[in-house]
Enzyme design. Structure first.
Site, PDB file in Angstrom:
ATOM      1  N   ASP A 199      36.609  53.139 165.672  1.00  0.00           N
ATOM      2  CA  ASP A 199      35.468  53.542 164.527  1.00  0.00           C
ATOM      3  C   ASP A 199      34.441  54.337 165.189  1.00  0.00           C
ATOM      4  O   ASP A 199      34.550  54.703 166.382  1.00  0.00           O
ATOM      5  CB  ASP A 199      34.991  52.147 164.103  1.00  0.00           C
ATOM      6  CG  ASP A 199      34.568  52.306 162.698  1.00  0.00           C
ATOM      7  OD1 ASP A 199      33.646  53.292 162.301  1.00  0.00           O
ATOM      8  OD2 ASP A 199      35.075  51.511 161.830  1.00  0.00           O
ATOM      9  N   HIS A 270      34.689  57.914 160.045  1.00  0.00           N
ATOM     10  CA  HIS A 270      34.627  56.797 160.983  1.00  0.00           C
ATOM     11  C   HIS A 270      35.419  57.138 162.238  1.00  0.00           C
ATOM     12  O   HIS A 270      35.823  56.637 163.084  1.00  0.00           O
ATOM     13  CB  HIS A 270      35.488  55.597 160.749  1.00  0.00           C
ATOM     14  CG  HIS A 270      34.601  54.887 159.500  1.00  0.00           C
ATOM     15  ND1 HIS A 270      33.604  53.863 159.873  1.00  0.00           N
ATOM     16  CD2 HIS A 270      34.806  54.839 158.258  1.00  0.00           C
ATOM     17  CE1 HIS A 270      33.236  53.390 158.732  1.00  0.00           C
ATOM     18  NE2 HIS A 270      33.827  53.821 157.535  1.00  0.00           N
ATOM     19  N   GLU A 337      35.366  55.920 153.375  1.00  0.00           N
ATOM     20  CA  GLU A 337      33.993  56.397 153.735  1.00  0.00           C
ATOM     21  C   GLU A 337      33.938  57.873 154.430  1.00  0.00           C
ATOM     22  O   GLU A 337      33.210  57.796 155.424  1.00  0.00           O
ATOM     23  CB  GLU A 337      32.979  55.312 154.329  1.00  0.00           C
ATOM     24  CG  GLU A 337      32.995  54.085 153.746  1.00  0.00           C
ATOM     25  CD  GLU A 337      32.000  53.108 154.437  1.00  0.00           C
ATOM     26  OE1 GLU A 337      31.368  52.360 153.640  1.00  0.00           O
ATOM     27  OE2 GLU A 337      32.370  52.559 155.436  1.00  0.00           O
TER      28      GLU A 337
END
Ligand code: ACM
Length: 537
Positions: A199, A270, A337
């Site tokens: 991440d 990410h 995202e």
């Protein structure tokens, strides 16, 4: 009246003690069928009890049972092959069922005064039966003899995917704790461990071809203090990673517990830990990058992977090493995202949109995931992605993990894609358990009864689409979970609730009864020294 009933049962006990039924054990997750035997038929487990097993497929279950009894009950039992010992008494026998069963994970347990008989058609089924047997043991481990109530159980799971996730990027958990976590999943008959390995805040898996991923991407220079915008940054270098040998060790450990480890390698968003090591894979190659220090998604700061051939080569190299380490047929590729502003501002990406005839940046997301899917499929594996992978068109064989509510999962099921439900309102175990929790947590609220009452099959799905709901999963994001004790606090007892959602028949779910059974479960946790959330006591 109550007194009268009590008296009648007392009289019954005095006159016909042999016919009194044993109390049903407090099992979690609740089995499909359970019938109490008579009190007089309780089995007495002691150091002379033998473990018998019908074939070597059951070795891991026999070994697990013996290790468990040694560790928690100071008993070390002898083992023998079942053949030739069928009439023997004072045994725990593990016997293969030959022929068809309703569900491959099905098992039966019969406890009588002669012994405990567990039978199953598969190794995993037997293991689940053995896990149930562990809950039949008294939670108090002081003694030489342990009484196990006479009972007859038939059991199998409701869902085929019973998952739990752990984020080791925001905070790192060592191999010893990851194994403990896997044991906790096994205790609850869960069968998938989703290991969130990469991440923005740290890359945690050794990749031999790109050592910079862990040398640079595995470390951040500081972490935000408190909830964003926080009260400052701690200035402490933080990081860690798993070597490939450690990964293999964890995978094997999980396999012995019939748990598949699904690795997650995040893309195209990410990715700040990757970009700190390899800025040329971003949309702004000249700008220096660092491993993220502030929790959350900040579109302005967190650059994403450029959809270039260099990036795809890099990802294919990484995934090749990952797929060699994980026998899982499924590889999670993230997909959530991804801030599109970077692709909007990137000349390369805008040219790609024109060249490939893509609609817009959402088309780029879809193009990206399709390409990765093709590569993963070419190695015989299937991708799982967060529900953003629906945007711009779903890759043909992808499995969708629905986290922004159930909408994405429902849409994917209607497109006949397999779905794992993990809506954040019901399945994010990093959220507070209480209105005011014992320590800092993510700012949302997820009490136990909401987890317990979660129903993975949405009412709006028609019968034909229901079968695409493969199961559900609890997620453990670790921004505010800095140590193993806190993981346990956040996990227990919500994992108990989840296990019942996924394993037990829907019509048997009953929250007050679950709360009652939890009291016994907590005594088991005391035996294991688990730091469960004590406020439920
Ligand atoms: C997620 O919580 N971003 C999957």
């Amino acid at each position: 009246m109550k007194l009268l009933i009590l008296n009648y049962s007392l009289i019954a006990f005095l006159f016909f003690p042999s016919e009194i039924k044993a109390q049903l054990p407090d099992l979690i997750p609740l089995p499909v069928e359970m019938k109490a035997g008579e009190i007089k038929n309780a089995f007495s487990l002691n150091s002379n009890t033998l473990i018998l097993w019908s074939d070597t497929g059951f070795n891991p279950s026999a070994a697990f049972l013996n290790n468990y009894l040694k560790k928690h009950y100071h008993l070390e039992l002898r083992g023998l092959p079942y053949a030739g010992q069928e009439k023997r008494k004072n045994v725990v026998s593990m016997v293969r069922v030959v022929g068809t069963v309703k569900n491959p994970d099905q098992y039966r347990i019969e406890v009588t005064q002669n012994g405990i008989h567990i039978s199953a058609a598969t190794d995993a089924g037997l293991f689940y039966g053995m896990q149930t047997l562990l809950q039949l043991l008294p939670p108090n481990a002081n003694g030489a003899t342990y009484a196990i109530p006479a009972v007859s159980i038939l059991d199998y799971p409701r869902f085929d995917y019973r998952g739990m996730h752990l984020d080791v990027s925001r905070h790192f958990f060592d191999v010893a704790f990851v194994k403990k976590y896997i044991d906790y999943l096994a205790m609850h008959k869960m069968n998938y461990f989703h290991w969130h390995l990469t991440d923005d805040h740290g890359w945690r898996i050794e990749i031999k071809k790109y050592p910079e991923l862990t040398e640079i991407g595995g470390w951040r220079n500081s972490s935000i203090i408190g909830i964003y915008p926080g009260t400052g940054n701690d200035g402490i270098r933080y990081g860690g990673f798993y070597t490939q040998e450690q990964i293999k060790d964890v995978v094997k450990y999980a396999q012995e517990r019939y748990i598949t480890v699904i690795p997650e390698i995040e893309m195209p968003g990410h990715s700040m830990a990757v970009l700190a090591a390899f800025p040329h894979l971003s949309t702004t190659p000249a700008a220096p990058k660092k491993v993220a220090e502030t929790w959350g998604i900040f579109n302005k700061f967190n650059n994403v992977l450029l959809p270039s051939e260099q990036t795809f080569t890099f990802l294919e190299d990484v995934l090749t090493e990952v797929m060699a380490l994980f026998p899982s047929p499924y590889i999670h590729i993230g997909g959530d995202e991804c801030a599109k502003i970077w692709w909007k501002q990137s000349t390369f990406t805008q040219n790609l949109i024109k060249e490939k005839g893509l609609k817009d940046e959402n088309g780029v997301q879809s193009y990206f995931i399709h390409r990765i899917e093709q590569f993963v499929n070419s190695k015989g594996k299937t991708i799982i992605g967060w529900d953003e992978i629906l945007v711009g068109g779903l890759a043909p064989n992808a499995i969708v993990m629905s986290w922004r509510g159930e909408k994405g999962g429902i849409a994917a099921a209607k497109e006949q894609h397999k779905v794992i439900m993990t809506p954040e309102n019901s399945m994010y175990f990093n959220h507070s358990q209480f209105m005011k929790d014992d320590s800092l947590t993510a700012s949302k609220f997820l009490p136990l009864d909401i987890v317990y009452n979660y129903e993975p099959i949405a009412k709006t799905l028609d019968a034909a689409d229901e079968k695409y709901i493969w199961g559900a999963q609890g997620n453990m994001w670790s921004e505010y979970i800095t140590n193993p004790a806190k993981v346990e606090y956040m996990l227990f007892p919500r994992l108990d609730a989840l296990s019942e959602v996924l394993w037990s028949p829907k019509n048997k779910r009953n929250y007050p009864d679950f709360e009652r059974r939890l009291k016994t479960q907590f005594k088991r946790y005391d035996l294991h020294r688990i730091n469960y959330s004590k406020r439920y006591l």
